[in-house]
Design a protein around this motif. Structure first.
Motif, PDB file in Angstrom:
ATOM      1  N   HIS A   1     -46.554  24.833 -13.992  1.00 46.07           N
ATOM      2  CA  HIS A   1     -47.031  25.653 -15.115  1.00 46.07           C
ATOM      3  C   HIS A   1     -46.293  26.999 -15.176  1.00 46.07           C
ATOM      4  CE1 HIS A   1     -50.236  23.138 -16.552  1.00 46.07           C
ATOM      5  NE2 HIS A   1     -50.858  23.115 -15.384  1.00 46.07           N
TER       6      HIS A   1
ATOM      7  N   ARG B   1     -52.059  22.486 -21.324  1.00 42.82           N
ATOM      8  CA  ARG B   1     -51.851  21.911 -22.648  1.00 42.82           C
ATOM      9  C   ARG B   1     -52.936  20.894 -23.019  1.00 42.82           C
ATOM     10  NH1 ARG B   1     -46.606  20.103 -26.010  1.00 42.82           N
ATOM     11  NH2 ARG B   1     -47.810  19.055 -27.600  1.00 42.82           N
ATOM     12  N   GLU B   2     -53.377  20.142 -22.015  1.00 48.17           N
ATOM     13  CA  GLU B   2     -54.358  19.099 -22.325  1.00 48.17           C
ATOM     14  C   GLU B   2     -55.707  19.674 -22.749  1.00 48.17           C
ATOM     15  OE1 GLU B   2     -55.226  15.990 -19.422  1.00 48.17           O
ATOM     16  OE2 GLU B   2     -53.102  15.469 -19.662  1.00 48.17           O
TER      17      GLU B   2
ATOM     18  N   GLY C   1     -45.196  23.747 -24.330  1.00 54.32           N
ATOM     19  CA  GLY C   1     -44.273  22.990 -23.487  1.00 54.32           C
ATOM     20  C   GLY C   1     -44.888  21.642 -23.180  1.00 54.32           C
ATOM     21  N   GLU C   2     -44.296  20.942 -22.193  1.00 57.24           N
ATOM     22  CA  GLU C   2     -44.804  19.598 -21.868  1.00 57.24           C
ATOM     23  C   GLU C   2     -46.248  19.642 -21.355  1.00 57.24           C
ATOM     24  OE1 GLU C   2     -42.576  17.146 -19.139  1.00 57.24           O
ATOM     25  OE2 GLU C   2     -40.793  17.610 -20.343  1.00 57.24           O
ATOM     26  N   ARG C   3     -46.513  20.629 -20.444  1.00 57.59           N
ATOM     27  CA  ARG C   3     -47.829  20.683 -19.807  1.00 57.59           C
ATOM     28  C   ARG C   3     -48.542  21.996 -20.057  1.00 57.59           C
ATOM     29  NH1 ARG C   3     -45.534  19.408 -14.052  1.00 57.59           N
ATOM     30  NH2 ARG C   3     -43.688  20.001 -15.193  1.00 57.59           N
ATOM     31  N   THR C   4     -47.805  22.951 -20.601  1.00 57.94           N
ATOM     32  CA  THR C   4     -48.323  24.317 -20.636  1.00 57.94           C
ATOM     33  C   THR C   4     -48.231  24.905 -22.033  1.00 57.94           C
ATOM     34  OG1 THR C   4     -47.174  24.456 -18.519  1.00 57.94           O
ATOM     35  CG2 THR C   4     -48.160  26.484 -19.340  1.00 57.94           C
TER      36      THR C   4
ATOM     37  N   GLU D   1     -42.743  26.668 -16.534  1.00 58.64           N
ATOM     38  CA  GLU D   1     -42.732  26.312 -17.957  1.00 58.64           C
ATOM     39  C   GLU D   1     -43.178  27.502 -18.817  1.00 58.64           C
ATOM     40  OE1 GLU D   1     -43.466  22.267 -20.435  1.00 58.64           O
ATOM     41  OE2 GLU D   1     -45.083  22.879 -19.097  1.00 58.64           O
TER      42      GLU D   1
END
Ligand SMILES: C[S@@+](CC[C@H](N)C(=O)[O-])C[C@H]1O[C@@H](n2cnc3c(N)ncnc32)[C@H](O)[C@@H]1O
Length: 429
Positions: free
Chosen positions: A115, A79-80, A14-17, A118
């Motif tokens: 998080h 994700r980062e 996902g965008e962050r997760t 998501e």
């Protein structure tokens, strides 16, 4: 369901997760969690505290779902950094009915950043779309507002309360079906502002349509008099959704369009427009009784339309206070050819006296400040003994009784019914 897809390694971004398989690379983070926050571990890991057992769990048990029956334990990762920040499990899988349950837990420091929502959305999209499951259940304690909010944001709908289901405590059951429309599918058409009537106070007096929209909406706003004061519509709304956001309105401000009132309408409209800007497709505004009967919703809708003319404005009817009082007091509002007048008494009892002289049944709203004048008008018309009165209907402190018992000032939430004079059955047909 397609069990082989369900068991195959998966990586959902996902965008962050990220939601993915647990691997040996997660060992260090897992050990840290075992030491610092064992309560967030999947149940199968409770009590497992040495490195060897953890390594076994990661390399043998997790990839081989057979060990726990059919279930998957997945990692929630940032994700980062791709570090393990929580767990998500799909368990109690029933391949005969294509159903399962979902549970998740995040490290404390990672909560409140989106998080959970998501991860839940990613995993459930995958399970429903790619693994062929039809229904996913999610259960949360009734006081876990944050979890309920996450469930709703991830497309789950509230079904009801399972009494005493977990250590004697009540759980709220949510579900998501493969056939449910999700936020992602609902991006066609204009953005919507829906005024929802939630009845006078009793949470059972809410329509099925209102409940569905409260749960499906992206944003739910409720009017309150002060930011720290629970609203009347809010207490009903909270029975059905955790996502109520308060908007301050000068609800019982008297004297017409005061500056305070106008500023409140503008402020509320700004909140709605802001929500659309942030990507909301459906914003609902809950109002007591019916949204088309003396409701703040009317003014809000006007102000929102002024700022954004493409908004589709809709309403969902609600049970009015006068209907609730009729039911609770056993009073027939109108029959045959009788007329029914609803009179607000904000500006005094003049209109009420006129209605008593010309209409059959007369209902009074907003008479809290002029109760003695109302009693006098009823006496003068010879109708005091027939009239019924109800205050705080459906709310704590409800009071229903004959109008002749009114003694002194009454609360703002008071309604009065003066029924038509009826002498024989069908006499007014
Ligand atoms: C601004 S109006 C709202 C009317 C509402 N939209 C409806 O459809 O009934 C407020 C008035 O509704 C009546 N009212 C609303 N809720 C009530 C309740 N729970 N008990 C008694 N009266 C109520 C009172 O007369 C109050 O002054």
């Amino acid at each position: 369901m397609n069990e082989s897809v369900f068991r195959r390694p998966v990586r959902l971004a996902g965008e962050r997760t990220i939601v993915r398989q647990l691997t040996l690379d997660d060992a260090a983070a897992l050990v840290a969690i075992v030491r610092a926050e064992p309560e967030i571990l999947p149940k199968t890991l409770h009590g497992v505290d040495d490195a060897e057992a953890l390594a076994h769990w990661l390399t043998v048990a997790v990839p081989n779902g057979q060990r726990f029956g059919v279930s998957v334990h997945l990692a929630i990762a940032d994700r980062e950094t791709d570090t393990l920040i929580g767990f998500l499990g799909l368990f109690r899988v029933d391949a005969a009915h294509d159903t399962c349950e979902v549970g998740y837990a995040l490290r404390r420091a990672e909560r409140g950043r989106g998080h959970a929502t998501e991860a839940l959305r990613l995993a459930c999209d995958w399970a429903l779309r790619d693994c062929g499951l039809h229904r996913i259940e999610l259960r949360t304690l009734t006081d876990n507002i944050a979890s309920m909010r996450v469930a709703e944001k991830a497309g789950f709908r509230r079904e009801g309360v399972q009494r005493g289901a977990s250590e004697h405590r009540d759980l709220v059951m949510f579900s998501r079906l493969a056939t449910d429309a999700t936020g992602a599918d609902a991006t066609d058409g204009p953005v919507r502002l829906v005024g929802i009537g939630v009845g006078p106070g009793d949470p059972e007096l809410v329509t099925a349509k209102a409940v569905r929209l409260l749960q499906e909406a992206d944003v739910v706003l409720v009017p309150v008099m002060a930011p720290d004061e629970p609203g009347r519509a809010e207490s009903v709304v909270r029975e059905y959704t955790a996502k109520a956001e308060r908007v301050v309105f000068a609800l019982n401000d008297r004297g017409g369009v005061t500056e305070k009132r106008a500023a409140a309408w503008d402020g509320a409209a700004a909140r709605v427009l802001e929500a659309f800007e942030r990507g909301a497709r459906t914003v609902v505004f809950a109002t007591i009784g019916d949204p088309n009967v003396y409701s703040t919703f009317t003014y809000l809708a006007q102000s929102v339309r002024a700022g954004r003319p493409d908004v589709a404005v809709e309403t969902v009817p609600g049970i009015t206070a006068m209907q609730d009082l009729a039911a609770r007091s056993g009073t027939v509002l109108a029959e045959g050819a009788e007329s029914l007048a609803l009179v607000p008494l904000t500006a005094g009892a003049g209109g009420f006296r006129e209605a008593l002289a010309t209409c059959d049944t007369v209902v009074a709203y907003k008479f809290g400040s002029v109760a003695p004048e109302v009693t006098q008008a009823l006496k003068d018309a010879g109708r005091l003994d027939d009239a019924v009165y109800g205050a705080r209907l459906g709310l704590p402190g409800e009071d229903v009784g004959p109008a002749s018992a009114i003694d002194g000032p009454v609360p703002y939430l008071s309604t009065l019914i003066v029924p038509a004079r009826r002498t024989s059955r069908g006499g007014k047909l």
